[in-house]
Scaffold this active site. Structure first.
Site, mmCIF file in Angstrom:
data_model
loop_
_atom_site.group_PDB
_atom_site.id
_atom_site.type_symbol
_atom_site.label_atom_id
_atom_site.label_comp_id
_atom_site.label_asym_id
_atom_site.label_seq_id
_atom_site.Cartn_x
_atom_site.Cartn_y
_atom_site.Cartn_z
ATOM 1 N N TRP A 195 -33.060 -5.880 7.907
ATOM 2 C CA TRP A 195 -32.117 -5.886 6.780
ATOM 3 C C TRP A 195 -32.237 -4.609 5.975
ATOM 4 O O TRP A 195 -31.244 -4.059 5.494
ATOM 5 C CB TRP A 195 -32.383 -7.095 5.886
ATOM 6 N N HIS A 196 -33.459 -4.109 5.827
ATOM 7 C CA HIS A 196 -33.674 -2.925 5.014
ATOM 8 C C HIS A 196 -33.142 -1.658 5.664
ATOM 9 O O HIS A 196 -32.807 -0.699 4.948
ATOM 10 C CB HIS A 196 -35.163 -2.760 4.697
ATOM 11 N N GLY A 197 -33.053 -1.610 6.959
ATOM 12 C CA GLY A 197 -32.537 -0.398 7.572
ATOM 13 C C GLY A 197 -32.535 -0.463 9.084
ATOM 14 O O GLY A 197 -33.358 -1.153 9.696
ATOM 15 N N PHE A 199 -29.455 0.501 1.494
ATOM 16 C CA PHE A 199 -29.557 -0.752 2.209
ATOM 17 C C PHE A 199 -28.368 -1.660 1.941
ATOM 18 O O PHE A 199 -28.270 -2.705 2.536
ATOM 19 C CB PHE A 199 -30.860 -1.492 1.832
#
Length: 490
Positions: free
Chosen positions: A324-326, A490
């Site tokens: 999800w963060h990257g 993000f």
């Protein structure tokens, strides 16, 4: 539009003035227009993507509200999930998976064509507003929330500008009732919100952006700085940079919402005072942690399954959190590390209790707490290396060299090395140290009593000395080059 920009400094007072000057029935409309203007000031065309998400999820929720059983509502749930997660995949993950498959095919000498890469710019905040909208849809499907019938109110829930691009990720059950209420002008509330915004701005421009001047040269070119002391210094600096940056944004978002009469959920609660990694995740980015708990971990079975399956569930949740963060292997490793931390923490809990009894730490709770805080901080700081590094190769290089060079350094040599590195950054080192020290001091006392409550109880002169002092620190020590917030990517 950034909170730490001149644009926002002009935009926000105008919105507040109009908001309290208009009749209550027009205020949500004003906030909706202001929110879309806020988002379109970055790239106007992507407001269409935000609008498309809003339209689909509003209609899906509305249709589900008319159907009595989950089986009947399920097609609308799947439509919403496919649309939201599919959009997220195309914009954020398509090129990552394409490149990963191409590399794997090349390694295995497989004749697999992957097609061209998509030249799409990632929309700011897409992960945040997508998860917020998905949470609403799941709550309606489960019957935990009544579908919102007013389209404008629902559109404002998705697009409300204080938390649109970097959270906190709010729930429909918390925010939608607030959009139905009238918010009267409340001087004390507005002052409280402005104080919170000022504190968040301090954490961003004095702490985080100053630390970035020390972090970026090392993490962007780690092979030019292979000395262990410098790598440790940069890692510690980033540990506080990301906290100052992200919690600073959250403070400004919560403060801006408070000025307008709205309450956001707390997103950070002194995370670096945590005595274990599970406790850290109950204090760090709390809105995302609770989102994954409610909408992924518990549906997978949570902890109400066999231990091996519960460990698997934890690993899945944190791998997804990393992704999800990257769209980068560095984030997957970061998430995997935290997943393993939690699995080992859960598995080793009985052994920790026995060790505490054996060593006598059980009878010394203060010492045990301090040791837990230190170990947790070290583990979290190490994982931040993978979060910040540009590539997995850079992260592994830094990890391998953290302990290099220490054995040959005496105190004077270490000081010389650090001063040589920081010859261009001496003011930044001093200011960053001052900012981090002040931030930690305030956070320490905040864990015992809210500084907002304490300050509000002080005499008029004391309060204004504090306000002026904070303003001077921001004006004279802050970096005002409209540096973007880390979590905007993000």
């Amino acid at each position: 539009m950034l909170f730490n920009s001149l644009h926002f400094l002009v935009f926000f007072p105008i919105v507040v003035g109009l908001y309290y000057g208009l009749p209550p029935r027009w205020r949500n409309s004003l906030l909706l227009v202001a929110s879309y203007y806020f988002y379109m000031s970055w790239r106007a065309v992507y407001a269409l993507l935000l609008l498309a998400t809003t339209l689909l999820d509003y209609y899906s929720g509305y249709r589900m509200s008319q159907l009595p059983t989950k089986a009947q509502r399920r097609p609308w749930l799947y439509l919403s999930l496919a649309s939201n997660l599919g959009t997220l995949f195309v914009f954020k993950y398509f090129n990552f998976f394409r490149d990963s498959i191409a590399q794997l095919a090349a390694t295995l000498h497989l004749p697999i064509g992957t097609g061209p890469a998509l030249g799409l710019l990632l929309p700011v905040g897409v992960s945040f507003y997508t998860f917020q909208s998905v949470g609403y849809i799941i709550d309606v499907y489960q019957g935990r929330l009544e579908a919102e019938r007013n389209f404008g109110r629902f559109a404002l829930f998705v697009a409300f500008f204080p938390q649109l691009v970097a959270g906190p990720i709010e729930r429909g059950g918390h925010m939608l009732p607030q959009f139905r209420r009238e918010h009267e002008f409340d001087y004390a509330r507005i002052v409280s919100g402005l104080r919170l915004m000022a504190w968040g701005l301090f954490k961003k421009v004095v702490v985080a952006d100053r630390l970035a001047l020390l972090v970026n040269p090392v993490f962007n070119n780690p092979r030019q700085h292979p000395e262990g002391p410098l790598l440790v210094l940069a890692t510690l600096a980033f540990t506080f940079q990301i906290y100052g940056d992200f919690s600073g944004y959250t403070d400004m978002a919560r403060g801006a919402a408070r000025v307008l009469g709205f309450d956001f959920n707390l997103n950070f609660r002194q995370p670096y005072q945590s005595a274990s990694v599970p406790e850290f995740w109950r204090r760090w980015h709390m809105s995302l942690s609770s989102w994954f708990r409610d909408y992924l971990y518990i549906p997978l079975g949570g902890s109400r399954v066999a231990p091996s399956r519960a460990y698997f569930n934890l690993l899945v949740v944190f791998l997804v959190s990393g992704l999800w963060h990257g769209a980068n292997w560095t984030f997957l490793v970061w998430g995997g590390l935290h997943g393993m931390y939690l699995v080992l923490s859960t598995w080793a809990k009985p052994w920790r209790e026995r060790l505490a009894q054996f060593t006598g730490l059980a009878a010394r709770p203060g010492m045990r707490q301090g040791l837990g805080v230190f170990i947790t901080f070290v583990l979290v700081a190490y994982a931040w290396i993978f979060f910040r590094a540009n590539t997995l190769s850079d992260a592994l290089f830094i990890s391998r060299h953290l302990f290099s060079g220490w054995q040959n350094l005496h105190g004077r040599q270490l000081a010389t090395l650090l001063l040589d590195f920081s010859q261009h950054y001496r003011p930044e080192l001093a200011v960053a140290a001052l900012g981090v020290g002040l931030m930690l001091l305030v956070e320490y006392f905040a864990s015992r009593r809210s500084p907002q409550v304490w300050l509000a109880a002080q005499p008029f002169a004391t309060r204004w000395v504090g306000y002026v002092g904070l303003a001077l620190l921001i004006l004279y020590l802050g970096i005002f080059n409209s540096t973007s917030f880390i979590y905007f990517q993000f």
